[in-house]
Design a protein around this motif. Structure first.
Motif: not given
Length: 446
Positions: A343-345, A387-388, A407-411, A415-418
């Motif tokens: 999510p940064v690079t 995610l919609i 709630e979204f967990v992708i271990d 990912t770009t969630i943050p």
């Protein structure tokens, strides 16, 4: 109606098409590369056919292999999804010449709108406002200089056959023009096999507004509202919402009418999207996407229509089952594209998914082909989920989106969630006050 459709794609969009077909009672054929043997759409389809090794050129872009799969499976139609061959006029023509139905517009319309210069001219003739620029291809630096001086700097040099942000360079002054012109031509040649470029005025703070249209083969055309796709990085969309917080009801009705009228004038059939830049109260047509869009779910959420289903019905020759006055838009919807990237690079982060939990609850939808234990391959686009979220108004939608992201967990992979969570804390985004370059500025400050 069709009895069997081959889905010429992969990932979440292949699964999305499969689900629409299943609900319509249509059998599906999944194609896949060796890297996608365990993919969700492959597991769920009625039939699955391996068409080649991981490299897209040898699998998902291999028209002959796809047509062979359609032949041996006795499919009647082929849905291309988005990306890959979805806007390839030659492929669409091959599909039709081999006796299959291409679920999309005619090859002629794909060809017409695929060339940005021709599309610009066609749009202007159809009554759409366009960005000031060259009337056609620009052949030399001297010609580029004359045109740029006439419309005023800054200018944008764009590949005629471009897409995805490739073959585009900005010249802020006359001193920058030579470099921009040469680099755009070189990238256009390398990316598209066509060095042709044109020039248009560069708008500094526009919004990216697109209008979804739907047309059948019987002359019926409707618009399905607009989407705001202004949050982009390197011309790649990151988050989309509908309706746009920048427009009022009069403006959205007007641009919708203009887009539908233009589609009617060119005799368009199928789903399509008219894309505009919007600045200082003015709209400027930039291109038309002749396919299903990644962000189509936000339109589905506020209209209550299944766009994939409608696309299939139109391809089967059915007329639209509704008129413009029958369509009602309610509430607000936002889509977050979740990519397997740092999510940064923004470096791609393929790998094996550990724990996986999709958010749920009222107004929450996840379009994804992920599952625990699935390995995200390194060969394809890094988008792994969408995610919609829907709310009765934009504020409710934002609150619901915050909760869903938590709630979204992708271990197992980054990912770009943050980054989406950071966006939701920014006053500019909360207030809907952003433009096409806002996200670039935001991530540049990390």
């Amino acid at each position: 109606m069709f009895e069997k459709i081959l889905i010429a794609n992969r990932g979440e969009i292949a699964l999305r098409i499969h689900r629409a077909c299943r609900e319509m009672g249509i059998r599906t054929v999944a194609i896949h590369s060796t890297a996608d043997a365990d993919a969700m759409h492959v597991r769920l389809a009625d039939e699955a056919i391996c068409i080649g090794p991981p490299a897209p050129a040898k699998s998902y872009l291999n028209a002959h292999a796809i047509l062979s799969a359609a032949t041996i499976s006795n499919a009647e139609a082929i849905h291309p999804g988005y990306g890959f061959l979805s806007e390839n006029a030659d492929f669409a023509q091959m599909v039709e010449e081999h006796g299959f139905v291409f679920i999309g517009p005619s090859p002629d319309h794909i060809r017409l709108m695929g060339d940005k210069i021709v599309a610009r001219t066609t749009a202007k003739e159809a009554g759409l406002p366009v960005v000031p620029g060259s009337p056609g291809a620009v052949e030399s630096l001297a010609e580029a200089g004359t045109i740029a001086a006439a419309i005023g700097y800054p200018v944008l040099v764009k590949a005629s056959a471009g897409g995805g942000g490739r073959g585009m360079r900005v010249a802020d002054t006359a001193d920058d023009l030579q470099t921009a012109f040469e680099q755009a031509r070189k990238e256009a040649e390398n990316s598209f096999g066509n060095p042709e470029v044109y020039i248009e005025k560069y708008l500094r703070t526009p919004r990216h507004i697109e209008v979804q249209i739907l047309a059948d083969a019987h002359g019926n055309v409707v618009h399905l509202g607009e989407r705001d796709c202004s949050l982009q990085r390197r011309h790649q969309k990151f988050l989309e919402e509908a309706p746009s917080p920048a427009l009022n009801d009069v403006q959205r009705a007007e641009i919708g009418r203009i887009a539908a009228d233009a589609a009617r004038k060119i005799g368009y059939r199928s789903l399509g999207t008219m894309e505009f830049l919007y600045e200082n109260g003015e709209f400027y047509f930039i291109e038309m996407n002749t396919r299903l869009q990644v962000e189509h779910p936000v339109t589905e959420m506020i209209s209550g229509l299944d766009l994939v289903r409608e696309m299939i019905r139109v391809a089967a020759g059915a007329p639209l089952g509704f008129a413009q006055e029958d369509i009602r838009f309610t509430g607000h919807s936002i889509e977050c594209r979740i990519n397997a990237e740092n999510p940064v690079t923004f470096l791609p982060c393929p790998g094996r998914v550990g724990d996986y939990h999709a958010p749920g609850g009222l107004g929450v939808r996840v379009d994804s082909a992920l599952y625990a234990g699935y390995t995200v391959p390194p060969y394809y686009d890094s988008m792994i989920a969408k995610l919609i979220v829907y709310g009765t108004n934009r504020n409710e939608c934002l609150m619901r989106l915050r909760r869903a992201l938590e709630e979204f967990v992708i271990d197992g992979l980054e990912t770009t969630i943050p980054l989406h969570q950071r966006l939701l804390a920014e006053p500019d985004f909360i207030n809907g006050e952003y433009d096409n370059r806002w996200l670039e500025r935001f991530v540049g400050g990390q």
